[in-house]
Motif scaffolding. Structure first.
Motif, PDB file in Angstrom:
ATOM      1  N   GLU A   3       0.815  -1.064   0.156  1.00  0.00           N
ATOM      2  CA  GLU A   3       0.153   0.058   0.150  1.00  0.00           C
ATOM      3  C   GLU A   3       0.872   1.273  -0.201  1.00  0.00           C
ATOM      4  O   GLU A   3       0.460   1.973  -0.643  1.00  0.00           O
ATOM      5  N   PHE A   4       1.883   1.169   0.820  1.00  0.00           N
ATOM      6  CA  PHE A   4       2.871   2.290   0.817  1.00  0.00           C
ATOM      7  C   PHE A   4       3.440   2.519  -0.567  1.00  0.00           C
ATOM      8  O   PHE A   4       3.709   3.810  -0.985  1.00  0.00           O
ATOM      9  N   MET A   5       3.837   1.519  -1.169  1.00  0.00           N
ATOM     10  CA  MET A   5       4.571   1.649  -2.438  1.00  0.00           C
ATOM     11  C   MET A   5       3.499   2.289  -3.464  1.00  0.00           C
ATOM     12  O   MET A   5       3.916   3.126  -4.452  1.00  0.00           O
ATOM     13  N   ILE A   6       2.220   1.725  -3.554  1.00  0.00           N
ATOM     14  CA  ILE A   6       1.198   2.180  -4.442  1.00  0.00           C
ATOM     15  C   ILE A   6       0.907   3.774  -4.423  1.00  0.00           C
ATOM     16  O   ILE A   6       0.976   4.488  -5.084  1.00  0.00           O
ATOM     17  N   ALA A   7       0.764   3.943  -2.827  1.00  0.00           N
ATOM     18  CA  ALA A   7       0.522   5.584  -2.574  1.00  0.00           C
ATOM     19  C   ALA A   7       1.995   6.472  -2.675  1.00  0.00           C
ATOM     20  O   ALA A   7       1.644   7.672  -2.666  1.00  0.00           O
ATOM     21  N   GLY A   8       3.031   5.631  -3.032  1.00  0.00           N
ATOM     22  CA  GLY A   8       4.309   6.498  -2.916  1.00  0.00           C
ATOM     23  C   GLY A   8       4.675   7.270  -1.700  1.00  0.00           C
ATOM     24  O   GLY A   8       5.268   8.480  -1.528  1.00  0.00           O
ATOM     25  N   ARG A   9       4.339   6.455  -0.491  1.00  0.00           N
ATOM     26  CA  ARG A   9       4.570   6.988   0.785  1.00  0.00           C
ATOM     27  C   ARG A   9       5.948   6.384   1.282  1.00  0.00           C
ATOM     28  O   ARG A   9       5.798   5.317   1.994  1.00  0.00           O
ATOM     29  N   TRP A  10       7.213   6.661   0.604  1.00  0.00           N
ATOM     30  CA  TRP A  10       8.415   5.932   0.706  1.00  0.00           C
ATOM     31  C   TRP A  10       8.833   6.305   2.254  1.00  0.00           C
ATOM     32  O   TRP A  10       9.770   5.198   2.645  1.00  0.00           O
ATOM     33  N   LEU A  11       8.526   7.395   2.980  1.00  0.00           N
ATOM     34  CA  LEU A  11       9.189   7.361   4.179  1.00  0.00           C
ATOM     35  C   LEU A  11       8.446   6.439   5.139  1.00  0.00           C
ATOM     36  O   LEU A  11       9.106   5.775   5.914  1.00  0.00           O
ATOM     37  N   ASP A  12       7.138   6.468   5.164  1.00  0.00           N
ATOM     38  CA  ASP A  12       6.515   5.138   5.953  1.00  0.00           C
ATOM     39  C   ASP A  12       6.970   3.824   5.610  1.00  0.00           C
ATOM     40  O   ASP A  12       6.952   3.017   6.351  1.00  0.00           O
ATOM     41  N   LEU A  13       7.342   3.629   4.340  1.00  0.00           N
ATOM     42  CA  LEU A  13       7.815   2.359   3.942  1.00  0.00           C
ATOM     43  C   LEU A  13       9.007   2.081   4.425  1.00  0.00           C
ATOM     44  O   LEU A  13       9.673   0.931   5.208  1.00  0.00           O
ATOM     45  N   ALA A  14       9.897   3.213   4.382  1.00  0.00           N
ATOM     46  CA  ALA A  14      11.264   3.139   5.064  1.00  0.00           C
ATOM     47  C   ALA A  14      11.124   2.664   6.520  1.00  0.00           C
ATOM     48  O   ALA A  14      11.921   1.875   6.995  1.00  0.00           O
ATOM     49  N   SER A  15      10.211   3.301   7.239  1.00  0.00           N
ATOM     50  CA  SER A  15      10.084   3.354   8.632  1.00  0.00           C
ATOM     51  C   SER A  15       9.462   1.713   8.856  1.00  0.00           C
ATOM     52  O   SER A  15      10.238   1.279   9.886  1.00  0.00           O
TER      53      SER A  15
ATOM     54  N   GLU B 213      12.459  17.668   1.793  1.00  0.00           N
ATOM     55  CA  GLU B 213      12.097  17.292   3.424  1.00  0.00           C
ATOM     56  C   GLU B 213      11.997  15.975   3.574  1.00  0.00           C
ATOM     57  O   GLU B 213      12.515  15.313   4.432  1.00  0.00           O
ATOM     58  N   GLU B 214      11.343  14.974   2.639  1.00  0.00           N
ATOM     59  CA  GLU B 214      10.994  13.735   2.737  1.00  0.00           C
ATOM     60  C   GLU B 214      12.390  12.793   2.587  1.00  0.00           C
ATOM     61  O   GLU B 214      12.833  11.959   3.430  1.00  0.00           O
ATOM     62  N   LEU B 215      13.345  13.232   1.880  1.00  0.00           N
ATOM     63  CA  LEU B 215      14.586  12.954   1.699  1.00  0.00           C
ATOM     64  C   LEU B 215      15.357  13.120   2.957  1.00  0.00           C
ATOM     65  O   LEU B 215      15.828  12.011   3.357  1.00  0.00           O
ATOM     66  N   LEU B 216      15.393  14.138   3.286  1.00  0.00           N
ATOM     67  CA  LEU B 216      16.217  14.330   4.628  1.00  0.00           C
ATOM     68  C   LEU B 216      15.369  13.509   6.004  1.00  0.00           C
ATOM     69  O   LEU B 216      16.166  13.042   6.491  1.00  0.00           O
ATOM     70  N   GLU B 217      14.250  13.426   5.905  1.00  0.00           N
ATOM     71  CA  GLU B 217      13.646  12.660   6.982  1.00  0.00           C
ATOM     72  C   GLU B 217      13.921  11.387   6.931  1.00  0.00           C
ATOM     73  O   GLU B 217      14.235  10.633   7.863  1.00  0.00           O
ATOM     74  N   MET B 218      14.260  10.809   5.564  1.00  0.00           N
ATOM     75  CA  MET B 218      14.244   9.388   5.571  1.00  0.00           C
ATOM     76  C   MET B 218      15.983   9.133   5.864  1.00  0.00           C
ATOM     77  O   MET B 218      16.160   8.136   6.356  1.00  0.00           O
ATOM     78  N   ALA B 219      16.862  10.096   5.398  1.00  0.00           N
ATOM     79  CA  ALA B 219      18.091  10.004   5.709  1.00  0.00           C
ATOM     80  C   ALA B 219      18.214   9.838   7.343  1.00  0.00           C
ATOM     81  O   ALA B 219      19.110   9.021   7.805  1.00  0.00           O
ATOM     82  N   LYS B 220      17.645  10.726   7.970  1.00  0.00           N
ATOM     83  CA  LYS B 220      17.855  10.837   9.457  1.00  0.00           C
ATOM     84  C   LYS B 220      17.251   9.486   9.934  1.00  0.00           C
ATOM     85  O   LYS B 220      17.721   9.056  11.082  1.00  0.00           O
ATOM     86  N   LEU B 221      15.988   9.117   9.494  1.00  0.00           N
ATOM     87  CA  LEU B 221      15.385   7.918  10.135  1.00  0.00           C
ATOM     88  C   LEU B 221      16.125   6.714   9.952  1.00  0.00           C
ATOM     89  O   LEU B 221      16.405   5.964  10.913  1.00  0.00           O
ATOM     90  N   LEU B 222      16.974   6.480   8.764  1.00  0.00           N
ATOM     91  CA  LEU B 222      17.523   5.268   8.587  1.00  0.00           C
ATOM     92  C   LEU B 222      18.821   5.377   9.452  1.00  0.00           C
ATOM     93  O   LEU B 222      19.266   4.295   9.943  1.00  0.00           O
ATOM     94  N   SER B 223      19.384   6.374   9.219  1.00  0.00           N
ATOM     95  CA  SER B 223      20.897   6.449   9.872  1.00  0.00           C
ATOM     96  C   SER B 223      20.781   6.329  11.241  1.00  0.00           C
ATOM     97  O   SER B 223      21.559   5.743  11.857  1.00  0.00           O
ATOM     98  N   SER B 224      19.797   7.149  11.890  1.00  0.00           N
ATOM     99  CA  SER B 224      19.791   7.038  13.509  1.00  0.00           C
ATOM    100  C   SER B 224      19.337   5.502  13.759  1.00  0.00           C
ATOM    101  O   SER B 224      19.619   5.198  14.920  1.00  0.00           O
TER     102      SER B 224
END
Length: 410
Positions: free
Chosen positions: A46-58, A94-105
């Motif tokens: 569902e996240f992939m279809i909706a393009g919700r990449w940050l949620d998918l990464a989480s 904004e989403e890119l930076l949030e994802m970088a912070k999320l994954l690295s932390s």
């Protein structure tokens, strides 16, 4: 209700979600596990279809972290390569930076569980990112992981490129402070050269120049620590700490005023001042881990430099003996130590019991030293101009002589 559409080749992202979910729920029994795995795969799709990449990464990083201690290193590298590749998906910064912070932390969150592998994964994430600030966020977490996981040897080589990295990242003041402090802590943990540690501590303190007193208070503890590190360092004799506002604020501070006084002694005074300070503050020095004998040795070398800067290029053995508070037969060995430490260049005249100094290292390099350097450069410039003028005049004279040889006065 969304249904997972089966394909002949499952998307790598869904394969990772399925693999980590199955491993996470393996002990719960087949029925529970199957339900949870299906639910997670459905949510991921569902996240992939909706393009919700940050949620998918989480979702993916949470599941992957749960199996970090269970999966093999090879499987983990494959899992995290696919997860980290998600940073290419976001369209907004904004989403890119949030994802970088999320994954690295999240990757750096458990530093005692395969820290070297986690660091390798972070380096891979760093290289996948194109945004400079996103890269910095990953690097900052890599430093934190290296320090807490005690694998600092893997990040230290990058410090040699720090100037280039700083230009690339284009950081604000607060980020620079955090970075310089983290780097100095890593070097301290590695027991690296005091010069390298002090270099980044000084960079940290320099970021407070121009700040108001309230903001500068944040730097007091590190300013005092930097002073102690400078005093301890057996091979550091020159520093501009006194010029830094973050250090100058300690002069009237109730807690650190004596530490500031100690710095002034080591940068501007001689051995007798240190011995007088030690008489009334020996316990303070011990509390900071300073060894009295080592401080005396350093101050003797500092005192030789001070003599060289205040005398007319010639220092008597007797003055050195009295200033350093040593015996007659110790004078030359201490002069040799100053020479080998590259503090002075001189000739030892045993016959006349003097040393003739041709060069000395300034203990501090403030406005007075810059003015002296400016005057020297002006003198050298004038001398060179005179030499050029003389050469040109001689050249003109030589060129004119042959022409005159053909003339005859009748």
């Amino acid at each position: 209700m969304t249904t997972v559409v089966p394909t002949s080749e499952e998307d790598p992202v869904l394969s990772v979600v399925r693999f980590t979910a199955e491993m996470s729920w393996a002990e719960a029994g087949p029925e529970v596990a199957e339900q949870q795995v299906s639910s997670l795969c459905l949510e991921a799709q569902e996240f992939m279809i909706a393009g919700r990449w940050l949620d998918l990464a989480s979702l993916m990083i949470t599941s992957a972290d749960l199996v970090f201690s269970k999966a093999s290193d090879k499987d983990l590298e494959c899992i995290f390569t696919i997860i980290c590749d998600l940073v290419k998906k976001p369209e907004s910064l904004e989403e890119l930076l949030e994802m970088a912070k999320l994954l690295s932390s999240k990757i750096a969150q458990q530093p005692n569980d395969k820290p070297a592998l986690r660091l390798k994964i972070l380096f891979n994430l760093y290289n996948l990112l194109e945004n400079p600030y996103g890269r910095f966020c990953v690097y900052k977490n890599a430093l934190k992981l290296a320090l807490e996981g005690k694998v600092v040897e893997h990040v230290i080589p990058s410090f040699k490129k720090m100037d280039t990295l700083l230009k690339e990242w284009d950081l604000g003041v607060q980020d620079q402070r955090d970075l310089f402090l983290s780097v100095s802590n890593v070097l301290k943990e590695h027991k690296s050269s005091p010069k390298e540690t002090l270099k980044f501590l000084t960079k940290y303190l320099a970021t407070f120049s121009g700040e108001d007193a309230h903001v500068m208070e944040e730097a007091k503890e590190e300013a005092a620590h930097t002073i102690i590190e400078f005093v301890k360092a057996p091979d550091m004799f020159q520093h501009d700490l006194l010029e830094l506002p973050a250090v100058a604020q300690l002069e009237k501070d109730t807690k650190y005023a004596l530490v500031y006084q100690l710095l002034k002694i080591f940068q501007t005074q001689r051995l007798d001042a240190y011995l007088e300070f030690h008489t009334t503050n020996s316990e303070l020095l011990k509390s900071y881990g300073l060894v009295h004998e080592e401080c005396i040795a350093k101050m003797r070398l500092m005192s030789i430099v001070d003599l060289a800067s205040n005398e007319s290029g010639q220092i008597s053995y007797s003055l050195i003996k009295d200033t350093l508070q040593i015996e007659d037969d110790e004078v030359e060995p201490w002069v040799v130590k100053a020479i080998t430490s590259k503090l002075i260049d001189c000739k030892i005249d045993q016959m006349n019991q003097v040393i003739r100094v041709s060069r000395f290292t300034e203990r501090v390099f403030g406005p007075r030293q810059w003015l002296a350097l400016r005057e020297k450069l002006a003198t050298w410039r004038g001398n060179i101009a005179n030499v050029i003028t003389t050469i040109q005049a001689n050249k003109v004279s030589e060129e004119g002589t042959p022409a005159m040889q053909g003339l005859v006065i009748s």
